[in-house]
Design a protein around this motif. Structure first.
Motif, short mmCIF file in Angstrom:
data_model
loop_
_atom_site.label_atom_id
_atom_site.label_comp_id
_atom_site.label_asym_id
_atom_site.label_seq_id
_atom_site.Cartn_x
_atom_site.Cartn_y
_atom_site.Cartn_z
N ASP A 65 0.58 -1.33 0.12
CA ASP A 65 -0.09 -0.06 -0.05
C ASP A 65 0.71 1.29 0.00
N GLY A 66 1.92 1.10 -0.80
CA GLY A 66 2.89 2.21 -0.90
C GLY A 66 2.24 3.75 -0.96
N VAL A 67 1.37 3.61 -2.23
CA VAL A 67 0.60 4.97 -2.62
C VAL A 67 -0.44 5.41 -1.43
N ALA A 68 -0.96 4.56 -0.88
CA ALA A 68 -2.15 4.84 0.31
C ALA A 68 -1.20 5.48 1.45
N LYS A 69 -0.15 5.06 1.80
CA LYS A 69 0.70 5.42 2.87
C LYS A 69 1.16 6.79 2.65
N TRP A 70 1.87 6.88 1.21
CA TRP A 70 2.41 8.19 0.96
C TRP A 70 1.27 9.49 1.02
N LEU A 71 -0.01 8.86 0.56
CA LEU A 71 -1.13 10.00 0.65
C LEU A 71 -1.43 10.30 2.03
N ALA A 72 -1.64 9.15 2.89
CA ALA A 72 -2.04 9.55 4.30
C ALA A 72 -0.94 10.16 4.88
N ASN A 73 0.20 10.32 4.70
CA ASN A 73 1.60 11.09 5.32
C ASN A 73 1.52 12.40 4.68
N ASN A 74 0.97 12.59 3.47
CA ASN A 74 1.40 13.93 2.96
C ASN A 74 0.23 14.79 2.32
N VAL A 75 -1.02 14.19 2.27
CA VAL A 75 -2.15 14.82 2.07
C VAL A 75 -3.00 15.27 3.07
#
Length: 108
Positions: free
Chosen positions: A96-106
């Motif tokens: 879930d790399g994209v979901a984790k990036w979004l959760a941490n950055n958006v």
């Protein structure tokens, strides 16, 4: 009467944008179509500055999008050529790399 046999790679070279060496994956698209054109058009349509765009990808068909977007992140299991042009590498899609990036950055 025997029909002429064609090598698939020779026939497709002029019409296919991306294919892997053993021809197990073939992406057949119009030569004017790309993810880069899509993200550029979407930003124009939504009146979003391209400098505010972020792209995520895993394969060679994502390269044009990575070149257009302000930031681009390849997942850990992405094609090595894509990783070379990425802003950064994030966790794999299996993790879930994209979901984790979004959760941490958006922030919503």
């Amino acid at each position: 009467m025997m029909s002429k046999r064609y090598d698939l790679k020779d026939v497709c070279l002029a019409r296919v944008k991306y294919f892997d060496e053993d021809l197990t994956v073939i992406n057949i698209v119009n030569s004017s179509v790309s993810k880069g054109n899509a993200i550029s058009g979407l930003c124009r349509y939504l009146k979003i500055n391209i400098e505010d765009s972020v792209a995520f990808g895993d394969d060679l068909n994502d390269m044009s999008m990575f070149r257009i977007a302000n930031e681009s992140y390849a997942v850990a299991n992405a094609d090595e050529e894509l990783k070379k042009i990425a802003t950064g590498i994030i966790e794999s899609n299996e993790n879930d790399g994209v979901a984790k990036w979004l959760a941490n950055n958006v922030k919503i």
